[in-house]
Scaffold this active site. Sequence first.
Site, PDB file in Angstrom:
ATOM      1  N   HIS A 196       0.829  -1.216   0.000  1.00  0.00           N
ATOM      2  CA  HIS A 196       0.000   0.000   0.000  1.00  0.00           C
ATOM      3  C   HIS A 196       0.859   1.261   0.000  1.00  0.00           C
ATOM      4  O   HIS A 196       2.084   1.217   0.180  1.00  0.00           O
ATOM      5  CB  HIS A 196      -0.935   0.002   1.215  1.00  0.00           C
ATOM      6  CG  HIS A 196      -0.236  -0.054   2.548  1.00  0.00           C
ATOM      7  ND1 HIS A 196       0.237   1.060   3.189  1.00  0.00           N
ATOM      8  CD2 HIS A 196       0.049  -1.098   3.359  1.00  0.00           C
ATOM      9  CE1 HIS A 196       0.783   0.716   4.346  1.00  0.00           C
ATOM     10  NE2 HIS A 196       0.698  -0.598   4.465  1.00  0.00           N
ATOM     11  N   CYS A 212       2.067  -2.810   6.628  1.00  0.00           N
ATOM     12  CA  CYS A 212       2.695  -3.960   5.967  1.00  0.00           C
ATOM     13  C   CYS A 212       3.856  -3.461   5.118  1.00  0.00           C
ATOM     14  O   CYS A 212       4.911  -3.148   5.649  1.00  0.00           O
ATOM     15  CB  CYS A 212       1.664  -4.694   5.124  1.00  0.00           C
ATOM     16  SG  CYS A 212       0.390  -5.543   6.094  1.00  0.00           S
TER      17      CYS A 212
END
Length: 243
Positions: A196, A212
Amino acid sequence: MAIPDFSSNLPATHEPPEMSVSRRALMMGGLSALCLSLTGCYTVGLPDQPPLPDETFDYELAYAARKDGDFELPAINYKSFDRRFWRQVVDYKSGERPGTVVVDPYNAFLYWILTPSKALRYGVGVGKAGFAWSGDAQIRVKREWPIWRPPLEMIERKPALMKYWENGFEPGLKNPLGARAMDLWQGSRDTLYRIHGTNDPASIGKNVSSGCIRMWHQDVIDLFSRVPLRTKVVVLGKQEEAS
């Protein structure tokens, strides 16, 4: 480790049109193959991709401020970062097929495999969740300007975040997932692992407290425009980290 739960609709996919085979087409195919080997004009991924970085690549333009949908992306001060974290084509032998994404969280790189010996490499920032899972998966969901929901363990530490659990954090420049998110699945199971964007550009190349695999807005948009749904993603474990 609890990681945010996201909801999304799968984007529509498009099949390429049928092409008739002729002597001329075969000749052009041969020229295309020669192009692959001599000039680096690779042909994996989605159609109408942006140009790959080369010796004439305009980084000033690539990382400039730009409008994306309803939002104005700020410019990236890329010159303040080690050049190895800039988007670039590199020599890389992974053993994976072209079109695969390889994430090396321990060296803060993401590779988009172009040929058996070349890859498009991006710098990334790695949150705690980025070290919590490794293995093979597929990109099953791609989201533009996604909603973010904080993980329950984060809500336990910061109860004020509960307000974002039901309806989520609205899309925008302050959203922790940034401009794009790609969700990784194994079969019918969501791994809860995400590639992301980030609202903290300075986190690229670093280990951070949450999230993440983070990318600069301009880079995650670039990767998003290249990888189709069901792209294979390999997340390296500690013993597999790339040299």
